[in-house]
Design a protein around this motif. Structure first.
Motif, PDB file in Angstrom:
ATOM      1  N   ARG B  57       0.822  -1.216   0.000  1.00  0.00           N
ATOM      2  CA  ARG B  57       0.000   0.000   0.000  1.00  0.00           C
ATOM      3  C   ARG B  57       0.854   1.264   0.000  1.00  0.00           C
ATOM      4  O   ARG B  57       0.310   2.363   0.098  1.00  0.00           O
ATOM      5  N   GLY B  58       2.179   1.098  -0.030  1.00  0.00           N
ATOM      6  CA  GLY B  58       3.056   2.266  -0.036  1.00  0.00           C
ATOM      7  C   GLY B  58       3.141   2.957   1.310  1.00  0.00           C
ATOM      8  O   GLY B  58       3.466   4.138   1.414  1.00  0.00           O
ATOM      9  N   ILE B  59       2.840   2.191   2.386  1.00  0.00           N
ATOM     10  CA  ILE B  59       2.895   2.764   3.729  1.00  0.00           C
ATOM     11  C   ILE B  59       4.327   2.690   4.253  1.00  0.00           C
ATOM     12  O   ILE B  59       5.034   1.703   4.024  1.00  0.00           O
ATOM     13  N   ASP B  60       4.757   3.723   4.958  1.00  0.00           N
ATOM     14  CA  ASP B  60       6.046   3.689   5.633  1.00  0.00           C
ATOM     15  C   ASP B  60       5.804   3.119   7.031  1.00  0.00           C
ATOM     16  O   ASP B  60       5.333   3.825   7.913  1.00  0.00           O
ATOM     17  N   LEU B  61       6.088   1.819   7.218  1.00  0.00           N
ATOM     18  CA  LEU B  61       5.780   1.152   8.478  1.00  0.00           C
ATOM     19  C   LEU B  61       6.965   1.257   9.435  1.00  0.00           C
ATOM     20  O   LEU B  61       8.081   0.880   9.108  1.00  0.00           O
ATOM     21  N   LYS B  62       6.687   1.795  10.628  1.00  0.00           N
ATOM     22  CA  LYS B  62       7.714   1.830  11.675  1.00  0.00           C
ATOM     23  C   LYS B  62       7.461   0.644  12.587  1.00  0.00           C
ATOM     24  O   LYS B  62       6.428   0.589  13.266  1.00  0.00           O
ATOM     25  N   PHE B  63       8.390  -0.298  12.619  1.00  0.00           N
ATOM     26  CA  PHE B  63       8.165  -1.538  13.355  1.00  0.00           C
ATOM     27  C   PHE B  63       8.919  -1.543  14.685  1.00  0.00           C
ATOM     28  O   PHE B  63      10.086  -1.171  14.743  1.00  0.00           O
ATOM     29  N   ALA B  64       8.234  -1.926  15.753  1.00  0.00           N
ATOM     30  CA  ALA B  64       8.900  -2.018  17.059  1.00  0.00           C
ATOM     31  C   ALA B  64       8.572  -3.364  17.696  1.00  0.00           C
ATOM     32  O   ALA B  64       7.404  -3.700  17.899  1.00  0.00           O
ATOM     33  N   ASP B  65       9.598  -4.150  17.996  1.00  0.00           N
ATOM     34  CA  ASP B  65       9.433  -5.455  18.634  1.00  0.00           C
ATOM     35  C   ASP B  65       9.555  -5.274  20.146  1.00  0.00           C
ATOM     36  O   ASP B  65      10.562  -4.787  20.636  1.00  0.00           O
ATOM     37  N   ALA B  66       8.509  -5.642  20.893  1.00  0.00           N
ATOM     38  CA  ALA B  66       8.492  -5.370  22.336  1.00  0.00           C
ATOM     39  C   ALA B  66       9.104  -6.493  23.164  1.00  0.00           C
ATOM     40  O   ALA B  66       9.223  -6.358  24.375  1.00  0.00           O
ATOM     41  N   GLN B  67       9.490  -7.601  22.528  1.00  0.00           N
ATOM     42  CA  GLN B  67      10.067  -8.746  23.254  1.00  0.00           C
ATOM     43  C   GLN B  67       9.236  -9.109  24.481  1.00  0.00           C
ATOM     44  O   GLN B  67       9.747  -9.229  25.593  1.00  0.00           O
ATOM     45  N   GLN B  68       7.955  -9.256  24.280  1.00  0.00           N
ATOM     46  CA  GLN B  68       6.983  -9.724  25.288  1.00  0.00           C
ATOM     47  C   GLN B  68       6.812  -8.783  26.464  1.00  0.00           C
ATOM     48  O   GLN B  68       6.292  -9.178  27.489  1.00  0.00           O
TER      49      GLN B  68
END
Lengths: 350, 323
Positions: B57-68
């Motif tokens: 979709r052309g979205i700029d996704l900011k990904f954050a992994d919370a490690q549970q």
């Protein structure tokens, strides 16, 4: 479960096992407990003892008990030695996951199975050495030293498998988990060989005595001329290798390395098996065959619950109740009580 | 804190201005995604599918992994607010303790969409939530089995998930609802396999021994595919044919169950789609373009897959998603 300390005086009794009458062995609380659990299983499911021959192997619930109990039995063999030195190894479950992950990842990458198996065993050895060094060189208490690897080890295994279940179809690895030799499942054969070999090595040589000496009093053992540190490292390394073997078995069993779940909480089952086997957590006297028997008792109980048809909410309650009963049966106070009651009876009879 | 709020609010305003500057569609939108971690294969697949959906979709996704860890998720959400993202997706690790940080997002006028799990708290803190209906998953599995065996007598054994976990409770309930009132269908044994392959195999071994070597069992219902894969091996070890002697139906639709279907050893699986982000993005687009307020709870489809649905193709499509 009276604690018998090793007598190092020259004219003390040698702790080498003397042949015991069969009746005495049969009267051990562990044997009685196993008989009781198997008896209950038989009442719950009359076909429990029936064993048939199918596809070139023995097939039946009793075989399942041995087969499913084998990984914990193998862990218990290593754990017995560690506990005899007044230590404990919490990392064996995580080491199982590492070993399975190493073997599965290597065979998936095209490495030959014997090399993969050796690499997995080497990984277990390395983990054991790490624990041993933490305990002896850095003098960290065993429960904390091995807790490090218990937590981190599963992470290492997940890194190796990249968080997925790595499946394989390598016949050698699958044979380790599900194959049969002389009709017996491979895990049972491995556990049996390991138990006999380990027992012979510690009992036919002075090794067992030395391990007990280190467990009873490490300083005293050192002053008596033992290199206690080297013994401890070796014992933890052995526990690591045992865990690696168990890890190979559970990976071969499901044809895949499940880093999240392989060996999860099995360290606790292994410790329990050792304790049921009569080895004190305070170190000293130990028995490998009895620990294996302990593992079989635990598994007989698990299998019994499975075939009983109880709803799974009761699993842990039933297990806890049986274990409490077994431990009470073993306690010195219970033995004393029985003796007193007998004394009363014979007194009343006169 | 006040300074931080002001800053966050300011950043949110900038984000709002930026978002109105864009044309319709989600092209160029910045969306933050706070993922729980990667504790299971399904979770890893959800992450990779979300990234793929965003890219398409052309979205700029900011990904954050919370490690549970919830604290990491709260930090990540505050970070997104400070960055002035257009929207925030959260897969909440626990149900409680979200009111403060979500109020901050609300004050910054950043819509929040919950993925996969719900939270306790006022519903106006989030735009919508996308999740599967676990009871329905069990029902779809049960309906498939009821439809397949017809009037024939069928004894079912059930491999439950971890005792007390919500998927285990709900998937059991849904299945039981579907077979209720059918006299020919009965669950004769039910035990927990802890959602794992090895426990699934061990429990199935016990069931097979206890039910006349498996001759008395017509179908196995597993609360997830992993347990079904273990059960399939146990059935083979007992000298029976999984898929024909004993029917195998399970839930999740992971790649390995499609491999089993290709081999004729599994009969049906109900998909727990890892694509929670797709419906979330669609809802956001409708919200931004037309001002449509989405339903508070968007339920994903619980699609049934059988060997008739190109299992080989499904396997190929899924095997690289990180399951």
């Amino acid at each position: 479960m009276t604690r018998q300390t090793v007598d190092l005086r020259p004219n003390g009794q040698p702790p080498v096992p003397r042949p015991r009458p069969v009746a005495q062995v049969l009267m051990r609380p562990q044997v009685i407990a196993l008989a009781a659990v198997l008896g209950v299983n038989w009442l719950l499911f009359p076909g429990f003892f029936s064993i048939t021959w199918q596809d070139g192997r023995l097939f039946g619930s009793l075989i399942d008990v041995l087969n499913r109990g084998a990984p914990v039995a193998i862990l218990a063999i290593g754990m017995t030695m560690v506990i005899a030195t007044k230590g404990v190894d919490l990392s064996v479950g995580a080491v199982m996951a590492i070993s399975g992950a190493v073997a599965a990842t290597l065979v998936s990458a095209g490495v030959s199975a014997p090399v993969a198996v050796l690499a997995a065993l080497a990984a277990g050895l390395l983990c054991g050495l790490w624990n041993g060094v933490l305990v002896t060189v850095l003098e960290i208490q065993p429960i904390i030293a091995t807790l490090v690897l218990m937590v981190a080890g599963r992470g290492v295994a997940q890194l190796i498998t990249e968080g997925t279940i790595v499946t394989f179809s390598d016949p050698v690895l699958i044979f380790i988990g599900t194959g049969a030799f002389l009709g017996l499942p491979m895990p049972v054969v491995i556990a049996l060989v390991l138990m006999v070999a380990a027992t012979l090595i510690v009992r036919r040589t002075a090794l067992g005595l030395l391990i007990e000496a280190v467990g009873v009093n490490r300083s005293a053992a050192r002053f008596a001329g033992l290199s206690a540190g080297a013994f401890l490292v070796a014992v933890y390394a052995f526990a690591g290798v045992c865990a690696a073997i168990a890890g190979l078995i559970v990976a071969g069993d499901i044809r895949g390395a499940d880093a999240n779940n392989a060996g999860l909480w099995l360290e606790l089952d292994a410790i329990l098996a050792v304790v049921i086997g009569g080895t004190s957590l305070l170190g000293g006297r130990f028995s490998i065959p009895m620990a294996v028997l302990g593992a079989i008792i635990i598994q007989a109980m698990n299998t019994g619950i499975l075939i009983s048809g109880f709803s799974p909410e009761f699993n842990l309650v039933v297990k806890a109740a049986v274990i409490v009963a077994i431990l009470i049966l073993q306690s010195p106070h219970a033995a004393l009580l029985v003796r007193r009651l007998r004394g009363l009876q014979s007194g009343a009879g006169k | 804190m006040t300074l931080f709020r002001t800053l966050a609010l300011g950043a949110g305003m900038v984000g709002l201005l930026l978002s109105t500057a864009h044309a319709e569609g989600l092209q160029g939108k910045i969306i933050g995604f706070s993922q729980i971690g990667s504790e299971s294969g399904w979770r890893a697949a959800e992450t990779s599918v979300t990234k793929a959906e965003a890219e398409a979709r052309g979205i700029d996704l900011k990904f954050a992994d919370a490690q549970q860890k919830q604290e990491n998720q709260i930090k990540a959400i505050r970070g997104f607010i400070a960055q002035g993202v257009d929207a925030i997706l959260v897969a909440p690790v626990v149900a409680t303790g979200w009111e403060e940080v979500l109020t901050e997002a609300k004050e910054a006028e950043i819509p929040v969409v919950l993925l996969d799990r719900g939270i306790e708290g006022p519903e106006d803190l989030y735009l919508t939530s996308v999740a599967s209906d676990q009871v329905k998953e069990g029902r779809v599995a049960g309906e498939w089995l009821a439809g397949t065996v017809g009037e024939a007598q069928c004894n079912i054994v059930e491999l439950q998930g971890t005792v007390g976990s919500s998927p285990a409770i709900n998937r059991k309930q849904g299945f039981e609802e579907a077979i209720a009132g059918k006299a020919n269908l009965a669950i004769i044994r039910s035990q927990t396999g802890d959602f794992t392959r090895s426990k699934g195999k061990e429990v199935m071994e016990g069931f097979l021994k206890a039910e006349d070597g498996g001759k008395n069992i017509c179908a196995v219902y597993a609360h997830n595919d992993d347990m079904a894969v273990g059960a399939i091996q146990a059935i083979k070890d007992a000298g029976l044919k999984p898929g024909s002697d004993i029917l195998v139906v399970s839930i999740d639709a992971v790649p390995d169950i499609f491999a089993a279907m290709v081999a004729g050893e599994a009969n049906a699986t109900v998909e727990l789609t890892p694509n929670m982000a797709g419906p979330a993005f669609d809802a956001l687009q409708a919200y931004w373009d037309a001002g449509t307020e989405p339903a508070k709870f968007i339920i994903t489809e619980s699609k049934l897959y059988t060997p008739a649905d190109d299992p080989q193709g499904e396997y190929e499509r899924r095997k690289d998603l990180g399951y």
